[in-house]
Motif scaffolding. Structure first.
Motif, mmCIF file in Angstrom:
data_model
loop_
_atom_site.group_PDB
_atom_site.id
_atom_site.type_symbol
_atom_site.label_atom_id
_atom_site.label_comp_id
_atom_site.label_asym_id
_atom_site.label_seq_id
_atom_site.Cartn_x
_atom_site.Cartn_y
_atom_site.Cartn_z
ATOM 1 N N THR A 1 55.870 33.913 88.984
ATOM 2 C CA THR A 1 54.517 34.465 89.192
ATOM 3 C C THR A 1 54.407 35.790 88.424
ATOM 4 O O THR A 1 54.297 36.857 89.031
ATOM 5 N N PRO A 2 54.444 35.729 87.091
ATOM 6 C CA PRO A 2 54.419 36.975 86.316
ATOM 7 C C PRO A 2 53.049 37.651 86.387
ATOM 8 O O PRO A 2 52.051 37.031 86.758
ATOM 9 N N ALA A 3 53.020 38.946 86.019
ATOM 10 C CA ALA A 3 51.755 39.687 85.982
ATOM 11 C C ALA A 3 50.841 39.090 84.922
ATOM 12 O O ALA A 3 51.299 38.675 83.855
ATOM 13 N N ARG A 4 49.534 39.020 85.254
ATOM 14 C CA ARG A 4 48.525 38.571 84.280
ATOM 15 C C ARG A 4 47.321 39.479 84.406
ATOM 16 O O ARG A 4 47.014 39.951 85.507
ATOM 17 N N PRO A 5 46.628 39.731 83.298
ATOM 18 C CA PRO A 5 45.463 40.635 83.368
ATOM 19 C C PRO A 5 44.413 40.174 84.378
ATOM 20 O O PRO A 5 43.740 40.988 85.002
ATOM 21 N N ASP A 6 44.276 38.835 84.568
ATOM 22 C CA ASP A 6 43.235 38.323 85.465
ATOM 23 C C ASP A 6 43.735 38.141 86.903
ATOM 24 O O ASP A 6 43.019 37.613 87.746
#
Length: 747
Positions: free
Chosen positions: A582-587
């Motif tokens: 569950t990596p960081a994503r802008p959205d």
């Protein structure tokens, strides 16, 4: 002495935070307009992104990261520019205001925004989209934030985190600072997350003497509660005194005097001679009152159920067993083995019974058979297990509804149950699966709620780890001389013999190394370096197993670590697994708490019993997935394994931990399609046979061990050191005749 330098700026983000000592690495916008952010390090406990800080400290340089500012102390100041106010309000600090609403409010009021919220919050209704309800919420949140800040300023000097300051404020309100100054040891008893050590630090800072009797009494109760966390129901008096002297660094005589005073008080501790845990030599046992009461009560309730003349399953007193078992075989399509038949008869003719045995020995089929026969006689059958996953599995197995023990008893805030001796369950037969997980306090609540004449069947594997909470209830019920009749299933069925998981579980339990080559469901990836083993564990769980077996890394694969700390411990692995799964994503919205970041899609677990959450409380070990995260409302939602949606305010997030990797202790009662187990020399002190056995038996289809052969050998060879300090087996010994026990076991 050099004068401290002063830096002012807006806290943009926290890149690292150690929750234990408060050490923080953060990036601050000093407003110079270049777009460059300054790195600051030091204790920034309580500071939140978006806040304007006035920091005192020293300039320095890091060989890798360059120029940085080391903070020695700081204070929060309100921002003065529209941009600063917008960022401050949009940071999620004030409940009800997120980035969107912050834009609207600052657009409307400009630099007067904070004055309006402070002096005339009713004017917020002028902002498009803000109704009276949200306006009230914002005004209340602003006032609470101010009060919490005051408490924070006071607590900052003793290293108390924001989340704990919030809890202190919620518990005591305006009296917070008074309690902290005058009765700091109350905090350890009243506020979850504050133990004796934190309360002691606070007490020292407000001038309470080192040899204060209040301090010594609090220390003694802390030592007992620490031993309960390790599974003990009591401590021998000599050991308790020695532990307290070491902890408190005071004279032995003072500790003995204070223990005497505590034992004389009704709500303190209880001293009682009991047989010792090993040789049976009497010891002076010192209990915390709740554990003493529960142990006496549980033994009394079990004996009461065994001795009653009432019988809510009278039809099985004179049943034709050959005929009954023949009918059963026609229903299930299989005959019972002799020891399974014995277990079925025991459960339906004895008021309390235990069924134990390892994987593949037919416990599940035996339970299904007991339930089938009871229902055929129109009996009211109640099924329960300590965890949501175990209850779900029991329900699938029997085709009848099963619930967690907590939900069955309808536990209420404070821990009292809706069902007890005065209001028993409406049941003729109660079956409790995964009974090795039952701790003393929960087992007492459960047995109290079983009506006289009903039959109670405990089902579990006594060779697994004992309960996380204090006690060894299943082992004590099975102890020599126990009046509770029991059957141990030992024969591994042919179908189970084809499973590498099952056969290796039994090999481990017998002290024989598992077979790690030539099997399709049991593997060992050899890696001697602990750090590399940690990285390989993540690769196996997040990438290799999903690619080869088509399993979902979040839902189907569970990493089980022997311990929490270290490079191959659950704490480190959770961070790495979250990056992979569950990596960081802008959205993707997220919320940082100390060193952890929560995102939608995260696998999480509850780490304390909270009777006030959900329909009937949410309990230590409950697992779920974050399904939504709202920065305006400052709340996230977790869908638990029991399919319940539970909201968490952001100030409650320290009740949650990530669960991509969990310790083996926390995995009890759960079952997963695949488990990955790091077995490394870094966890040397924890490597024990029942720990590895428990981990392997959590897998339905696949086990992958990652680590060194030396560590694996240590785990297989090492038998758990010593029994827990409990006296339930002694209390159950009572006045039951050996003849009756012998008669039951010969059936």
């Amino acid at each position: 002495m050099l004068k401290l330098a002063v830096v002012e700026g807006v806290l943009e983000r926290i890149t690292y935070a150690n929750e234990e000592n408060g050490y923080t690495v953060a990036r601050v916008d000093t407003g110079r307009g270049s777009g460059d952010l300054l790195t600051v390090v030091g204790s920034l406990l309580g500071a939140q992104p978006g806040e304007s800080l006035r920091m005192e400290g020293r300039w320095g340089s890091h060989p890798q990261y360059g120029k940085q500012f080391t903070v020695e102390n700081y204070q929060t100041v309100l921002p003065a520019t529209v941009q600063g106010i917008r960022r401050y309000l949009g940071s999620g600090l004030i409940k009800g205001i997120g980035p969107r609403i912050a834009d609207r409010i600052t657009e409307h009021f400009g630099v007067d925004t904070l004055d309006v919220i402070e002096e005339r919050p009713e004017r917020l209704v002028e902002v498009p989209g803000l109704g009276p309800k949200r306006t009230k919420m914002i005004a209340a949140a602003w006032e609470e934030q101010k009060a919490i800040k005051e408490v924070m300023v006071f607590l900052q000097g003793v290293g108390v985190s924001t989340s704990i300051a919030v809890r202190i404020y919620k518990k005591y309100g305006d009296a917070s600072i008074s309690v902290v100054k005058n009765e700091p040891y109350r905090l350890a008893a009243d506020v979850w997350g504050i133990g004796f050590l934190t309360a002691d630090k606070i007490a020292q800072s407000v001038g309470i003497p080192h040899d204060s009797p209040d301090r010594v009494k609090a220390g003694l109760q802390y030592a007992l509660s620490q031993s309960a966390d390790q599974g003990h129901c009591y401590l021998p008096e000599e050991q308790l005194i020695a532990d307290a002297v070491k902890l408190l660094q005071v004279d032995t005589g003072l500790v003995i005097d204070c223990l005497g005073e505590l034992a004389a008080e009704d709500e303190g501790v209880v001293r009682e001679p009991v047989p010792g845990p090993e040789a049976g030599e009497p010891v002076s046992a010192v209990y915390l009152v709740p554990f003493h009461r529960a142990e006496i009560s549980l033994a009394g309730q079990v004996l009461r159920l065994l001795r009653t003349q009432e019988d809510r399953l009278p039809a099985f007193g004179d049943v034709d067993w050959d005929k009954a078992l023949g009918w059963l075989a026609s229903r299930t399509g299989a005959d019972l083995a002799p020891e399974q038949s014995q277990a079925v008869r025991l459960a339906l003719t004895e008021k309390v019974a235990v069924l134990t045995g390892g994987p593949g020995c037919g416990k599940s089929f035996t339970v299904r058979s007991v339930v089938e026969l009871a229902r055929a006689k129109k009996a009211k059958v109640v099924l329960a297990a300590p965890t949501g996953r175990a209850a779900k599995r029991l329900s699938e197995l029997t085709g009848a509804e099963a619930s967690t023990v907590h939900r069955l008893l309808e536990l209420r805030p404070g821990g009292d149950a809706a069902y007890d001796r005065d209001r028993p369950l409406d049941a003729d037969l109660v079956v409790v699966d995964e009974a090795s997980m039952l701790d003393l306090l929960l087992a007492n609540k459960l047995v109290k709620a079983v009506p006289p004449g009903a039959h109670l069947l405990f089902v579990g594997d006594v060779d697994q780890l004992p309960s996380v909470g204090a006690g060894e209830v299943l082992r004590d019920l099975l102890a020599p001389g126990s009046p509770v009749p029991a059957v141990r299933l030992t024969r591994i069925f042919r179908q189970a013999q084809q499973s590498g998981v099952v056969t290796n579980a039994h090999r481990i339990n017998e002290g024989v190394p598992p077979v790690t080559q030539g099997l399709s469901d049991f593997f060992l990836f050899v890696e001697d370096d602990t750090e590399e083993a940690g990285r390989l564990t993540v690769d196996v769980a997040a990438r290799r197993i999903p690619a080869k077996f088509g399993l979902d890394p979040r839902r189907d694969v569970q990493v089980l670590a022997p311990m929490h700390r270290g490079p191959a411990g659950a704490g480190t692995l959770n961070g790495l697994l979250q990056q992979a799964i569950t990596p960081a994503r802008p959205d993707l919205p997220e919320r940082r708490l100390g060193g952890r970041v929560f995102r939608v899609g995260d696998k999480v677990t509850q780490i304390r019993n909270n009777y006030e959450k959900g329909a009937n409380g949410v309990f230590n070990g409950t697992v779920g997935v974050v399904t939504s995260l709202d920065t305006d409302e400052q709340r996230l939602i977790v869908r638990t394994d029991e399919d319940e949606e539970v909201p968490y305010d952001f100030d409650e997030l320290d009740e949650l931990a990530h669960a991509y990797a969990v310790t083996i202790h926390r995995s009890q009662g759960s079952e997963y399609p695949a488990v990955v187990i790091p077995v490394t020399t870094g966890a040397w002190m924890m490597l024990q046979r029942n720990l590895l056995y428990t981990a392997v038996t959590r897998a339905k289809r696949l086990v992958v061990l990652v680590g060194s052969r030396r560590a694996l050998g240590q785990a297989v060879r090492t038998v758990s050191a010593g029994r827990r300090c409990t006296a339930l087996d002694h209390r159950l010994g009572g006045d039951v005749t050996v003849e009756r026990v012998k008669r039951v076991s010969e059936r």
